[in-house]
Design an enzyme around this catalytic site. Sequence first.
Site, PDB file in Angstrom:
ATOM      1  N   LEU A 137     -47.941   8.027  22.241  1.00 26.41           N
ATOM      2  CA  LEU A 137     -46.358   7.681  22.617  1.00 26.41           C
ATOM      3  C   LEU A 137     -46.179   6.260  22.964  1.00 26.41           C
ATOM      4  O   LEU A 137     -47.212   5.687  23.829  1.00 26.41           O
ATOM      5  CB  LEU A 137     -45.893   8.519  23.669  1.00 26.41           C
ATOM      6  CG  LEU A 137     -46.112  10.213  23.326  1.00 26.41           C
ATOM      7  CD1 LEU A 137     -45.571  11.025  24.597  1.00 26.41           C
ATOM      8  CD2 LEU A 137     -44.910  10.572  22.286  1.00 26.41           C
ATOM      9  N   ASP A 138     -45.186   5.730  22.736  1.00 26.09           N
ATOM     10  CA  ASP A 138     -44.872   4.201  23.523  1.00 26.09           C
ATOM     11  C   ASP A 138     -44.905   4.475  24.891  1.00 26.09           C
ATOM     12  O   ASP A 138     -44.705   5.202  25.573  1.00 26.09           O
ATOM     13  CB  ASP A 138     -43.505   3.986  22.995  1.00 26.09           C
ATOM     14  CG  ASP A 138     -43.245   3.555  21.362  1.00 26.09           C
ATOM     15  OD1 ASP A 138     -44.515   3.710  20.855  1.00 26.09           O
ATOM     16  OD2 ASP A 138     -42.225   3.863  20.716  1.00 26.09           O
ATOM     17  N   LYS A 139     -45.093   3.121  25.461  1.00 29.48           N
ATOM     18  CA  LYS A 139     -45.227   3.119  26.838  1.00 29.48           C
ATOM     19  C   LYS A 139     -44.040   3.489  27.469  1.00 29.48           C
ATOM     20  O   LYS A 139     -44.096   4.218  28.691  1.00 29.48           O
ATOM     21  CB  LYS A 139     -45.364   1.538  27.300  1.00 29.48           C
ATOM     22  CG  LYS A 139     -45.233   1.235  28.663  1.00 29.48           C
ATOM     23  CD  LYS A 139     -45.432  -0.201  29.089  1.00 29.48           C
ATOM     24  CE  LYS A 139     -45.159  -0.539  30.335  1.00 29.48           C
ATOM     25  NZ  LYS A 139     -45.083  -1.986  30.778  1.00 29.48           N
ATOM     26  N   ARG A 237     -37.188   5.485  16.634  1.00 25.51           N
ATOM     27  CA  ARG A 237     -36.227   4.554  17.124  1.00 25.51           C
ATOM     28  C   ARG A 237     -35.827   3.878  15.937  1.00 25.51           C
ATOM     29  O   ARG A 237     -34.661   3.247  15.741  1.00 25.51           O
ATOM     30  CB  ARG A 237     -37.047   3.620  18.028  1.00 25.51           C
ATOM     31  CG  ARG A 237     -37.495   4.308  19.232  1.00 25.51           C
ATOM     32  CD  ARG A 237     -38.715   3.385  19.887  1.00 25.51           C
ATOM     33  NE  ARG A 237     -38.216   2.025  20.447  1.00 25.51           N
ATOM     34  CZ  ARG A 237     -39.052   1.305  20.958  1.00 25.51           C
ATOM     35  NH1 ARG A 237     -40.485   1.494  21.107  1.00 25.51           N
ATOM     36  NH2 ARG A 237     -38.693   0.245  21.395  1.00 25.51           N
TER      37      ARG A 237
END
Length: 347
Positions: A137-139, A237
């Site tokens: 997962l992205d930060k 996104r």
Amino acid sequence: MSEQIMQITIPEGAMNQRLDAILAQQLPDYSRNRIQAWIKEGLVELDGKVCKKPRYALFGGEQVKLTVLIEESTRIEAQEINLDIVYEDDAIMIINKPVGLVVHPGAGNPDGTLMNGLLYYNPDLREVPRAGIVHRLDKDTSGLMVVAKTIGAQTHLVEQLQRHAVERIYDAVLVGNLAKGGTVDKPIGRSPQDRKKMAVREMGGKPAISHYRVLEHFRAHTRVRVKLETGRTHQIRVHMAHLGYPLVGDPVYGSKFRIPKRMHEQFVEYLRGFHRQALHAGALSLTHPVSGKVMKWRSQMSEDMLELVDILREDIEVFEEEQLGYDEFDYDYGVEVEWVTDEDIPE
């Protein structure tokens, strides 16, 4: 990377069968794709001679020697990091990742990552590539992740991901009023203008499919739920921005900042201060690599997203009240009200 030597005797009944297929049977902890890569890299010897052909037809009885490099985490420091462990058994762990936690070390994030925390929590994960992490997962995306505790479990989970058999569902808040749900089927690749970004690439992109459903409309925003069929970098996104409805707070793909008319200043300030993409991995479903049972987990949106949704709901209420244009005490057919004080009331 550490070097490991594995020696195998090909079964006598394997005559005319492919080398990669038999090795995959003999080494169930490793995927066939990985074994094919080892063969092509010249890491497999048959009776003392290197064989680079995965399709090589066997006779049976050959002696196989594999000298392979296994990725491990020996150079990654174990660090005590608070982990929200939703579920754990001998094969897997389910982690609820908080906002701001990077998944594994990289440029600009040499430590303090989920991988550092996993190695502290369970030192045996050094024996598993990437400390058992099979997806990321992205930060600044919160939510559920699965971690494998054995090589066999990791191989099984990676194959499920490749077959799109792992169900991942996300909650998101978008800028703009998205009318209805649907599907985005657009390939994703590196942006030709900015190599640090991803973009929809009709030519050269990898297949990417996102299914989305509208849950709630606000005055200038929409809450949606997105189910991934594929798992490309920044997929949700990129796809939502491609539709013209970027995620609230997205610092990379969120060029829009929309404030509905007459929004109260404290609400505006909260929106302006929401500096991460409003995205949460809220549901995860997979087949357990040992038991074969389908298991599902859910997690509530993180506190900042819950507050964001509450503010957008309250904004609707406040706006509708102000639109009425009258005071609740002087609504009676326009009659002017004479206010009475305690002093005017006779004893």
